[in-house]
Scaffold this motif. Structure first.
Motif, short mmCIF file in Angstrom:
data_model
loop_
_atom_site.label_atom_id
_atom_site.label_comp_id
_atom_site.label_asym_id
_atom_site.label_seq_id
_atom_site.Cartn_x
_atom_site.Cartn_y
_atom_site.Cartn_z
N ASN A 48 0.85 -1.19 0.00
CA ASN A 48 0.00 0.00 0.00
C ASN A 48 0.89 1.24 0.00
O ASN A 48 1.91 1.27 0.69
N MET A 49 0.51 2.28 -0.76
CA MET A 49 1.23 3.55 -0.71
C MET A 49 0.37 4.55 0.05
O MET A 49 -0.81 4.74 -0.27
N SER A 50 0.96 5.17 1.06
CA SER A 50 0.20 6.09 1.91
C SER A 50 0.91 7.43 2.01
O SER A 50 2.11 7.48 2.28
N GLY A 51 0.14 8.50 1.84
CA GLY A 51 0.69 9.85 2.03
C GLY A 51 0.46 10.40 3.41
O GLY A 51 0.77 11.57 3.69
N GLU A 52 -0.08 9.57 4.31
CA GLU A 52 -0.44 10.04 5.66
C GLU A 52 0.51 9.55 6.75
O GLU A 52 0.24 9.73 7.94
N LEU A 53 1.63 8.94 6.39
CA LEU A 53 2.50 8.35 7.41
C LEU A 53 3.16 9.40 8.29
O LEU A 53 3.54 9.12 9.42
N TRP A 54 3.34 10.62 7.79
CA TRP A 54 3.85 11.70 8.64
C TRP A 54 2.94 11.91 9.85
O TRP A 54 3.42 12.31 10.92
N VAL B 289 16.72 17.33 20.30
CA VAL B 289 17.71 18.05 19.50
C VAL B 289 18.13 17.29 18.24
O VAL B 289 18.18 17.85 17.14
N GLY B 290 18.44 16.00 18.39
CA GLY B 290 18.92 15.23 17.25
C GLY B 290 17.90 15.18 16.12
O GLY B 290 18.24 15.39 14.94
N THR B 291 16.65 14.91 16.46
CA THR B 291 15.59 14.85 15.45
C THR B 291 15.35 16.22 14.85
O THR B 291 15.12 16.36 13.64
N PHE B 292 15.38 17.25 15.69
CA PHE B 292 15.18 18.63 15.23
C PHE B 292 16.20 18.99 14.15
O PHE B 292 15.85 19.48 13.07
N ASN B 293 17.49 18.72 14.42
CA ASN B 293 18.53 19.04 13.45
C ASN B 293 18.42 18.19 12.19
O ASN B 293 18.62 18.68 11.06
N TYR B 294 18.10 16.92 12.37
CA TYR B 294 17.97 16.02 11.22
C TYR B 294 16.90 16.51 10.26
O TYR B 294 17.10 16.55 9.04
N SER C 238 10.44 10.90 11.74
CA SER C 238 11.09 12.10 12.29
C SER C 238 10.44 13.38 11.80
O SER C 238 10.22 14.32 12.58
N TYR C 239 10.11 13.42 10.51
CA TYR C 239 9.48 14.62 9.94
C TYR C 239 8.15 14.88 10.65
O TYR C 239 7.85 15.98 11.10
N GLY C 240 7.34 13.84 10.77
CA GLY C 240 6.06 13.98 11.45
C GLY C 240 6.21 14.30 12.93
O GLY C 240 5.38 15.02 13.51
N ASN C 241 7.26 13.78 13.54
CA ASN C 241 7.56 14.08 14.93
C ASN C 241 7.72 15.59 15.12
O ASN C 241 7.09 16.21 16.00
N MET C 242 8.53 16.22 14.27
CA MET C 242 8.75 17.65 14.38
C MET C 242 7.54 18.47 13.95
O MET C 242 7.29 19.56 14.48
N LEU C 243 6.75 17.94 13.01
CA LEU C 243 5.50 18.62 12.66
C LEU C 243 4.51 18.56 13.81
O LEU C 243 3.75 19.51 14.04
N GLY C 244 4.51 17.43 14.54
CA GLY C 244 3.67 17.33 15.72
C GLY C 244 4.06 18.35 16.76
O GLY C 244 3.21 19.02 17.38
N LEU C 245 5.37 18.50 16.98
CA LEU C 245 5.87 19.52 17.91
C LEU C 245 5.45 20.91 17.44
O LEU C 245 4.94 21.72 18.24
#
Length: 594
Positions: A312-318, A348-353, A395-402
């Motif tokens: 399955n291809m999903s655009g909602e995984l973020w 910090v690590g995820t933020f910079n990444y 990680s991208y979704g993590n920072m978008l959640g923040l």
């Protein structure tokens, strides 16, 4: 997995009428020492002469192909009377049969030796079964019920733990193929703890080499996580049969993993509770249990129905994986398992990444999610440029959640209440959602201007919000230390071991993966040299000469050293700054227990 109508009815007498069972399995483990199981499958009530049975190529909770067919052999096929049937092979994953008598019996040997959330592992310590990696299936019977009998090793004191419905002894029931495939099973001499929350039972099953006292300590942390995650949504999901089961294997031969399912989760690690696992493994517990809302019931439409013959291809995984990742460590903080300073330092690590990745110029979060079939434990041998083009949707979704949480808190709103609204609108009703559904729900919660701005800039585009202001509201300082060097290449001993980072010092100078560094200015480089220390002895904008070898030819590069773009995060208090009343209240609302 989204869960279709049950194949049974509950009567007033509490007895159960089961749906027609058309697939029956038995699995035995006499040769567990060599990682083998013997499987017998009986497919009945067949309505057509041409019947296909096959092995899954995918697994619920994963987004790539895993080709489980490669681990089964000695396949034998008969009809219901034991007459041998000819089976054709139209593709590498399936068999086709003609001329049966309404029943087909298949036996085979399964080899299994990877103990994680995707595959299966069989040895004399346990039978750790991910169902798609274990059992063939008949697609034409996908809506009929299934029974499976686990012939456990009594000599090894094995017991069965699974979200499947128990029938009698070690025989279990699933109402259809989707539920069966979504029901991992741990068979071992495990320990178990349980507690009740509002009439439902949460079970923690642990296969490990530790003590009961260690499990007791760990289970207290698990309970705190369950209650704090429940507080986000205001209620637990309604678990089938009133039970949810954590299936944990912390053993030396496991592989580190976590995999969510509708009413259970797999948790595996080589790290024992005695060897740092009480703190080191608990984050996976937090992540996977949060999935019992977000992704299992708050379900992307793109994952419905889940396909077993292709990805399955999903655009909602973020959102499904990324926002779950945001809450993973936030919940640890709220549960008191880490303090506020450790939580902030851990970002910090995820933020910079995420915010420093060149990948943001190529794909937005939706498009990063589309990459899952290529990166979610998928295998290929040709070199790729993912370090420059891809950001993990976790990680991208993590920072978008923040970013969304802190942006909402500026408006005296919060992400918890948005998640509650998504839960009540989609998850609780088990209505699959789209990206636009997430946008419209945010518009409903926070207003059209806010919701449209956030999605137009940060979801459909890859812009970065003003994180310095948002964090400052919470009494957190965001700074960049431009005095340090960002060389832009990973150098181990004297060799560049990864693609150089786009627009970095090394990249702009033409240095590349597999280049062997010979000399920096007048300093010779060898296998024992601390390359990073040498580079960091210079200052930003310094020019250095790097001598290197590529494909047997010695070359020189003039490198202009770029300043590091990395951020640091710290609490006001750590910088001797006073936390005013408003910032203190905002931070407490964000990070303290609910």
């Amino acid at each position: 997995m989204k869960r279709f109508l049950f194949g049974f009815l509950f009567l007033a007498s509490n007895s159960i009428i089961f749906a027609q069972v058309s697939s029956k399995y038995t699995i035995s483990f006499e040769n567990a020492v060599h990682h083998e199981a013997f499987v017998e499958a009986t497919f009945s009530n067949l309505k057509t002469d041409d019947i296909e049975f096959r092995m899954s190529r995918t697994s619920p909770g994963r987004y790539a192909l895993h080709e489980f067919m490669k681990n089964i052999y000695d396949v034998k096929v008969t009809d219901g009377e034991g007459n041998v049937l000819d089976a054709s092979r139209p593709d590498p994953y399936s068999w086709k049969i003609k001329g049966h008598d309404g029943t087909i019996k298949v036996s085979y040997i399964l080899f299994a030796n990877r103990g994680g959330g995707t595959y299966a592992q069989i040895d004399e310590t346990h039978a750790h079964l991910n169902i798609p990696a274990t059992f063939i299936y008949a697609p034409s019977l996908e809506n009929d019920a299934i029974e499976v009998t686990f012939n456990v090793r009594n000599d090894l004191n094995w017991k069965v733990a699974t979200q499947l419905k128990p029938i009698k002894g070690n025989t279990y029931y699933a109402e259809n193929l989707q539920y069966f495939m979504d029901s991992p099973t741990e068979i071992s001499n495990f320990s178990k703890r349980s507690f009740d929350v509002e009439g439902q039972t949460l079970n923690f099953v642990l296969h490990h080499n530790g003590t009961e006292e260690e499990l007791d300590t760990y289970f207290e942390q698990v309970k705190k996580i369950v209650l704090q995650e429940k507080a986000v949504y205001g209620e637990l999901p309604k678990f089938d049969y009133g039970n949810y089961t954590f299936l944990a294997c912390y053993i030396p031969n496991a592989s580190g993993d976590g995999m969510e399912h509708r009413n259970s989760t797999i948790l595996t690690n080589t790290r024992s509770l005695a060897d740092g696992g009480i703190s080191g493994n608990i984050g996976t517990v937090s992540h996977e249990f949060f999935h019992s809302w977000n992704v299992e019931r708050i379900r992307p439409k793109s994952l419905e129905p889940f396909k077993f013959d292709e990805a399955n291809m999903s655009g909602e995984l973020w959102f499904a994986e990324g926002f779950t990742s945001y809450y993973t460590t936030l919940i640890l903080c709220r549960a008191g398992l880490i303090n506020q300073e450790k939580y902030i330092n851990g970002i910090v690590g995820t933020f910079n990444y995420v915010w420093n990745s060149p990948g943001r110029q190529f794909f937005n979060p939706i498009e990063m999610s589309y990459q899952a079939p290529f990166v979610d434990a998928a295998r290929s041998v040709d070199p790729v440029n993912r370090s420059n083009t891809f950001i993990s949707y976790y990680s991208y979704g993590n920072m978008l959640g923040l970013a969304l949480d802190l942006s909402l808190r500026e408006k005296e709103l919060n992400l918890d209440d948005y998640m509650k609204l998504v839960w009540k609108t989609f998850g609780k009703q088990e209505i699959p959602y789209t990206v636009e559904d997430l946008r419209s729900t945010l518009n409903t919660y926070a207003g059209d201007d806010f919701g449209n701005y956030f999605f137009d800039n940060y979801i459909y585009k890859s812009n970065m919000p003003d994180m310095k202001r948002l964090l400052n509201n919470m009494g957190v300082i965001l700074t960049q230390d431009n005095s340090k060097i960002d060389f832009g290449a990973t150098v181990r001993n004297d060799l560049i071991t990864e693609n150089t980072t786009m627009k970095s010092s090394a990249y702009n100078a033409g240095l590349e993966n597999d280049d062997k560094i010979i000399q920096v200015n007048d300093v010779l480089i060898n296998e024992t040299t601390d390359f990073d220390s040498i580079i960091n002895s210079f200052k930003p904008n310094d020019r250095i000469k790097v001598t290197y070898e590529r494909l047997g030819e010695t070359k020189e590069a003039n490198v202009i050293l770029e300043a590091s773009k990395n951020y640091t995060l710290s609490l006001f208090e750590a910088n001797n700054l006073k936390l005013d009343k408003k910032a203190k209240a905002l931070r407490e609302s964000w990070l303290q227990a609910k």
